[in-house]
Design a protein around this motif. Structure first.
Motif, mmCIF file in Angstrom:
data_model
loop_
_atom_site.group_PDB
_atom_site.id
_atom_site.type_symbol
_atom_site.label_atom_id
_atom_site.label_comp_id
_atom_site.label_asym_id
_atom_site.label_seq_id
_atom_site.Cartn_x
_atom_site.Cartn_y
_atom_site.Cartn_z
ATOM 1 N N ARG A 198 5.428 11.996 -36.585
ATOM 2 C CA ARG A 198 6.251 10.739 -36.681
ATOM 3 C C ARG A 198 5.403 9.409 -36.882
ATOM 4 O O ARG A 198 4.252 9.330 -36.486
ATOM 5 C CB ARG A 198 6.712 10.648 -35.265
ATOM 6 N N ALA A 199 5.949 8.785 -37.495
ATOM 7 C CA ALA A 199 4.898 7.398 -37.836
ATOM 8 C C ALA A 199 5.003 6.381 -36.937
ATOM 9 O O ALA A 199 5.746 6.393 -35.928
ATOM 10 C CB ALA A 199 5.860 6.603 -38.909
ATOM 11 N N ILE A 200 3.820 5.741 -36.844
ATOM 12 C CA ILE A 200 3.370 4.656 -35.798
ATOM 13 C C ILE A 200 3.099 3.614 -36.506
ATOM 14 O O ILE A 200 2.927 3.498 -37.402
ATOM 15 C CB ILE A 200 2.241 5.393 -34.848
ATOM 16 N N GLU A 201 3.005 2.570 -35.487
ATOM 17 C CA GLU A 201 2.699 1.300 -35.975
ATOM 18 C C GLU A 201 1.523 1.184 -36.932
ATOM 19 O O GLU A 201 1.710 0.313 -37.961
ATOM 20 C CB GLU A 201 2.639 -0.007 -34.832
ATOM 21 N N LYS A 202 0.398 1.841 -36.702
ATOM 22 C CA LYS A 202 -0.662 1.783 -37.627
ATOM 23 C C LYS A 202 -0.333 2.040 -38.935
ATOM 24 O O LYS A 202 -1.212 1.751 -39.930
ATOM 25 C CB LYS A 202 -1.853 2.484 -36.953
ATOM 26 N N ASP A 203 0.536 2.980 -39.252
ATOM 27 C CA ASP A 203 1.062 3.128 -40.694
ATOM 28 C C ASP A 203 1.889 2.292 -41.410
ATOM 29 O O ASP A 203 1.977 2.411 -42.672
ATOM 30 C CB ASP A 203 2.035 4.608 -40.304
ATOM 31 N N ILE A 204 2.077 1.265 -40.536
ATOM 32 C CA ILE A 204 3.120 0.101 -41.507
ATOM 33 C C ILE A 204 2.573 -0.332 -42.698
ATOM 34 O O ILE A 204 3.186 -0.474 -43.733
ATOM 35 C CB ILE A 204 3.383 -1.109 -40.493
ATOM 36 N N PRO A 205 1.312 -0.801 -42.903
ATOM 37 C CA PRO A 205 0.635 -1.181 -43.959
ATOM 38 C C PRO A 205 0.897 -0.234 -45.245
ATOM 39 O O PRO A 205 1.177 -0.703 -46.371
ATOM 40 C CB PRO A 205 -0.650 -1.616 -43.961
#
Length: 158
Positions: free
Chosen positions: A7-14
């Motif tokens: 599952r994606a997490i906030e650190k993956d946003i960039p």
């Protein structure tokens, strides 16, 4: 479930924003009359809300350094008490992208299969998506994954 997908997490946003630009550019090159380029359909703030909503799961395939090389945006959908349609639960794939530098390594199929497993485990009736006809590569990929047309949108440019 695939151990390279999570599952994606906030650190993956960039990295997700970079991938969204790649998606937009494929569409922009195919239909510059409709798609601006380069652009993203979500902002970083939008992504924070999406990633923290269980109704809009985003999955990423990550390399050995935990850097996303692809993503799959999903949306839980269920139309209830419609006068014509049944109450089936659908998992809609809003977007799948594999980084252009990592294509041909079966990352897209691993993401797609992860989404299928996720949907099965949660009792969804089907998985749906939309694909632009100008994106021949995506159309061929989805057909190779066993998807068939459910409906076709048509247009006449005036």
């Amino acid at each position: 479930m695939d151990s390279g997908v999570r599952r994606a997490i906030e650190k993956d946003i960039p990295k997700i924003l970079e991938l969204l630009i790649q998606v937009d550019m494929v569409h922009h090159l195919g239909r510059p009359d409709i798609f601006k380029g380069p652009a993203t359909k979500y902002s970083g703030e939008d992504l924070k809300h999406i990633l923290n909503n269980d109704e809009t799961p985003v999955f990423v395939y990550v390399d050995n350094n935990d850097i996303p090389l692809g993503h799959a945006f999903c949306i839980h959908k269920q139309l209830k008490s419609d006068s014509v349609l049944t109450d089936i639960k659908t998992l809609y794939i809003d977007d799948i992208c594999v980084d252009s530098s990592a294509r041909g390594k079966h990352i897209g199929s691993r993401l797609y299969n992860y989404v299928i497993d996720y949907a099965r485990e949660r009792g969804f009736y089907n998985v749906t998506l939309n694909v632009w006809t100008c994106n021949i590569g995506a159309m061929k990929f989805y057909e190779s994954m066993g998807l068939v047309p459910q409906k076709i949108g048509m247009e006449k440019i005036l």
